[in-house]
Design a protein around this motif. Structure first.
Motif, PDB file in Angstrom:
ATOM      1  N   ASN A  81      -3.763   8.531   3.502  1.00 17.88           N
ATOM      2  CA  ASN A  81      -3.424   7.196   4.003  1.00 17.88           C
ATOM      3  C   ASN A  81      -4.537   6.182   3.763  1.00 17.88           C
ATOM      4  O   ASN A  81      -4.454   5.055   4.226  1.00 17.88           O
ATOM      5  CB  ASN A  81      -3.122   7.261   5.509  1.00 17.88           C
ATOM      6  N   TYR A  82      -5.577   6.584   3.033  1.00 14.97           N
ATOM      7  CA  TYR A  82      -6.704   5.695   2.764  1.00 14.97           C
ATOM      8  C   TYR A  82      -6.223   4.480   1.978  1.00 14.97           C
ATOM      9  O   TYR A  82      -5.463   4.599   1.029  1.00 14.97           O
ATOM     10  CB  TYR A  82      -7.779   6.445   1.972  1.00 14.97           C
ATOM     11  N   VAL A  83      -6.702   3.308   2.390  1.00 16.47           N
ATOM     12  CA  VAL A  83      -6.353   2.064   1.711  1.00 16.47           C
ATOM     13  C   VAL A  83      -7.649   1.378   1.294  1.00 16.47           C
ATOM     14  O   VAL A  83      -8.445   0.970   2.151  1.00 16.47           O
ATOM     15  CB  VAL A  83      -5.538   1.130   2.633  1.00 16.47           C
ATOM     16  N   GLU A  84      -7.869   1.262  -0.023  1.00 16.12           N
ATOM     17  CA  GLU A  84      -9.063   0.579  -0.513  1.00 16.12           C
ATOM     18  C   GLU A  84      -9.059  -0.864  -0.021  1.00 16.12           C
ATOM     19  O   GLU A  84      -8.045  -1.552  -0.086  1.00 16.12           O
ATOM     20  CB  GLU A  84      -9.095   0.609  -2.037  1.00 16.12           C
ATOM     21  N   GLY A  85     -10.198  -1.298   0.486  1.00 14.83           N
ATOM     22  CA  GLY A  85     -10.330  -2.663   0.958  1.00 14.83           C
ATOM     23  C   GLY A  85      -9.938  -2.871   2.402  1.00 14.83           C
ATOM     24  O   GLY A  85     -10.168  -3.938   2.962  1.00 14.83           O
ATOM     25  N   ALA A  86      -9.336  -1.870   3.027  1.00 16.06           N
ATOM     26  CA  ALA A  86      -8.961  -1.995   4.440  1.00 16.06           C
ATOM     27  C   ALA A  86     -10.219  -1.952   5.298  1.00 16.06           C
ATOM     28  O   ALA A  86     -11.214  -1.337   4.933  1.00 16.06           O
ATOM     29  CB  ALA A  86      -8.008  -0.880   4.848  1.00 16.06           C
ATOM     30  N   ARG A  87     -10.160  -2.576   6.424  1.00 20.73           N
ATOM     31  CA  ARG A  87     -11.287  -2.524   7.354  1.00 20.73           C
ATOM     32  C   ARG A  87     -11.310  -1.144   8.006  1.00 20.73           C
ATOM     33  O   ARG A  87     -10.277  -0.562   8.267  1.00 20.73           O
ATOM     34  CB  ARG A  87     -11.167  -3.624   8.388  1.00 20.73           C
ATOM     35  N   SER A  88     -12.529  -0.649   8.241  1.00 22.15           N
ATOM     36  CA  SER A  88     -12.626   0.715   8.760  1.00 22.15           C
ATOM     37  C   SER A  88     -13.735   0.867   9.781  1.00 22.15           C
ATOM     38  O   SER A  88     -14.736   0.181   9.735  1.00 22.15           O
ATOM     39  CB  SER A  88     -12.866   1.687   7.606  1.00 22.15           C
ATOM     40  N   THR A 106     -12.041  11.794   3.073  1.00 22.87           N
ATOM     41  CA  THR A 106     -12.118  11.555   1.636  1.00 22.87           C
ATOM     42  C   THR A 106     -10.799  11.041   1.074  1.00 22.87           C
ATOM     43  O   THR A 106      -9.764  11.684   1.240  1.00 22.87           O
ATOM     44  CB  THR A 106     -12.492  12.863   0.914  1.00 22.87           C
ATOM     45  N   PRO A 107     -10.818   9.900   0.392  1.00 24.73           N
ATOM     46  CA  PRO A 107      -9.592   9.408  -0.250  1.00 24.73           C
ATOM     47  C   PRO A 107      -9.102  10.395  -1.317  1.00 24.73           C
ATOM     48  O   PRO A 107      -9.904  11.048  -1.988  1.00 24.73           O
ATOM     49  CB  PRO A 107     -10.021   8.092  -0.900  1.00 24.73           C
ATOM     50  N   SER A 108      -7.794  10.484  -1.490  1.00 23.28           N
ATOM     51  CA  SER A 108      -7.240  11.412  -2.476  1.00 23.28           C
ATOM     52  C   SER A 108      -7.726  11.083  -3.893  1.00 23.28           C
ATOM     53  O   SER A 108      -7.897  11.988  -4.710  1.00 23.28           O
ATOM     54  CB  SER A 108      -5.714  11.430  -2.408  1.00 23.28           C
ATOM     55  N   LEU A 109      -7.972   9.809  -4.195  1.00 25.20           N
ATOM     56  CA  LEU A 109      -8.500   9.421  -5.509  1.00 25.20           C
ATOM     57  C   LEU A 109      -9.838  10.098  -5.774  1.00 25.20           C
ATOM     58  O   LEU A 109     -10.086  10.605  -6.869  1.00 25.20           O
ATOM     59  CB  LEU A 109      -8.649   7.903  -5.603  1.00 25.20           C
ATOM     60  N   THR A 110     -10.694  10.133  -4.776  1.00 28.34           N
ATOM     61  CA  THR A 110     -12.003  10.760  -4.922  1.00 28.34           C
ATOM     62  C   THR A 110     -11.855  12.250  -5.217  1.00 28.34           C
ATOM     63  O   THR A 110     -12.516  12.788  -6.115  1.00 28.34           O
ATOM     64  CB  THR A 110     -12.849  10.554  -3.646  1.00 28.34           C
ATOM     65  N   VAL A 111     -10.987  12.911  -4.479  1.00 28.28           N
ATOM     66  CA  VAL A 111     -10.761  14.341  -4.689  1.00 28.28           C
ATOM     67  C   VAL A 111     -10.241  14.590  -6.100  1.00 28.28           C
ATOM     68  O   VAL A 111     -10.715  15.488  -6.804  1.00 28.28           O
ATOM     69  CB  VAL A 111      -9.791  14.909  -3.630  1.00 28.28           C
ATOM     70  N   GLY A 118     -13.229  -0.611   3.197  1.00 30.82           N
ATOM     71  CA  GLY A 118     -13.112   0.667   2.504  1.00 30.82           C
ATOM     72  C   GLY A 118     -13.373   0.510   1.009  1.00 30.82           C
ATOM     73  O   GLY A 118     -12.773  -0.328   0.356  1.00 30.82           O
ATOM     74  N   TRP A 119     -14.279   1.295   0.467  1.00 26.26           N
ATOM     75  CA  TRP A 119     -14.576   1.258  -0.956  1.00 26.26           C
ATOM     76  C   TRP A 119     -13.559   2.100  -1.703  1.00 26.26           C
ATOM     77  O   TRP A 119     -12.838   2.900  -1.118  1.00 26.26           O
ATOM     78  CB  TRP A 119     -15.975   1.796  -1.221  1.00 26.26           C
ATOM     79  N   GLU A 120     -13.552   1.963  -3.021  1.00 23.39           N
ATOM     80  CA  GLU A 120     -12.589   2.684  -3.849  1.00 23.39           C
ATOM     81  C   GLU A 120     -12.660   4.196  -3.609  1.00 23.39           C
ATOM     82  O   GLU A 120     -11.640   4.857  -3.496  1.00 23.39           O
ATOM     83  CB  GLU A 120     -12.840   2.385  -5.328  1.00 23.39           C
ATOM     84  N   TYR A 121     -13.856   4.740  -3.545  1.00 24.16           N
ATOM     85  CA  TYR A 121     -14.012   6.191  -3.398  1.00 24.16           C
ATOM     86  C   TYR A 121     -14.356   6.622  -1.979  1.00 24.16           C
ATOM     87  O   TYR A 121     -14.765   7.733  -1.750  1.00 24.16           O
ATOM     88  CB  TYR A 121     -15.053   6.714  -4.391  1.00 24.16           C
ATOM     89  N   VAL A 160     -11.568   8.619  12.732  1.00 23.49           N
ATOM     90  CA  VAL A 160     -10.248   8.101  12.381  1.00 23.49           C
ATOM     91  C   VAL A 160     -10.267   7.666  10.934  1.00 23.49           C
ATOM     92  O   VAL A 160     -11.192   7.026  10.473  1.00 23.49           O
ATOM     93  CB  VAL A 160      -9.866   6.908  13.299  1.00 23.49           C
ATOM     94  N   ALA A 161      -9.224   8.020  10.208  1.00 22.83           N
ATOM     95  CA  ALA A 161      -9.144   7.680   8.795  1.00 22.83           C
ATOM     96  C   ALA A 161      -8.991   6.166   8.606  1.00 22.83           C
ATOM     97  O   ALA A 161      -8.602   5.444   9.507  1.00 22.83           O
ATOM     98  CB  ALA A 161      -7.952   8.395   8.170  1.00 22.83           C
ATOM     99  N   VAL A 162      -9.297   5.691   7.412  1.00 23.03           N
ATOM    100  CA  VAL A 162      -9.185   4.267   7.103  1.00 23.03           C
ATOM    101  C   VAL A 162      -7.714   3.918   6.927  1.00 23.03           C
ATOM    102  O   VAL A 162      -7.018   4.479   6.106  1.00 23.03           O
ATOM    103  CB  VAL A 162      -9.960   3.937   5.810  1.00 23.03           C
ATOM    104  N   LYS A 163      -7.243   2.994   7.727  1.00 20.16           N
ATOM    105  CA  LYS A 163      -5.845   2.581   7.677  1.00 20.16           C
ATOM    106  C   LYS A 163      -5.757   1.078   7.426  1.00 20.16           C
ATOM    107  O   LYS A 163      -6.732   0.361   7.605  1.00 20.16           O
ATOM    108  CB  LYS A 163      -5.136   2.897   9.011  1.00 20.16           C
ATOM    109  N   GLN A 164      -4.633   0.611   7.077  1.00 19.20           N
ATOM    110  CA  GLN A 164      -4.420  -0.799   6.772  1.00 19.20           C
ATOM    111  C   GLN A 164      -4.709  -1.706   7.964  1.00 19.20           C
ATOM    112  O   GLN A 164      -5.212  -2.797   7.812  1.00 19.20           O
ATOM    113  CB  GLN A 164      -2.970  -1.003   6.301  1.00 19.20           C
TER     114      GLN A 164
END
Length: 144
Positions: free
Chosen positions: A36-43, A71-76, A61-64, A49-53
């Motif tokens: 559920n990680y959203v790049e650019g969302a406030r965290s 860990t964002p799925s993109l990073t994995v 939230g950074w890209e990785y 708690v995971a980064v949510k919209q």
């Protein structure tokens, strides 16, 4: 005997024979993948708690991913692809905590997340034996 047991038995026999001087082992632990990680969302990940919209007013939230966040799925995906291309393993050892620490996830969501992550690993290493142990986050969201 099942196919997985045969692969582990064959790996054990090879390891114990001394036929090879070394092996590449990919040890995966505590990925805590956040689908559920959203790049650019406030965290604010200080409370696991995971980064949510729609989260608070802390860091973006950074890209990785962010420090202390799951860990964002993109990073994995990038890590697994890189490891496989640069240093392909002879076997993969997974020692749990593949699922997000987000306490709001239901058991069904945890199961789906676990299955998705494990299938991603299997897809990148289709001929490599995988040895798996479940961790605490596969069942509950906190370090219980």
């Amino acid at each position: 005997m099942c196919k997985e047991t045969d692969a582990i038995d064959a790996l054990y026999t090879t390891l114990m024979s001394g036929a090879r001087p070394s092996y590449n082992i990919l040890h995966i632990s505590d990925l805590n993948v956040d689908y559920n990680y959203v790049e650019g969302a406030r965290s604010d990940c200080s409370d696991l708690v995971a980064v949510k919209q729609n989260m608070g007013l802390m860091s973006l939230g950074w890209e990785y991913g962010n420090e202390n966040c799951d860990t964002p799925s993109l990073t994995v995906s990038e890590i697994l692809t890189s490891v496989n291309s640069v240093y392909p393993p002879d076997f993969v050892l997974i020692t749990g905590a593949l699922v997000s620490r987000d306490p709001s996830l239901t058991l069904a969501q945890r199961t789906a997340s676990f299955d998705t992550t494990l299938n991603s690993i299997k897809t990148r290493f289709p001929t490599v034996p995988i040895i798996l142990a479940l961790g605490n986050t596969e069942f509950s969201g906190t370090n219980s």
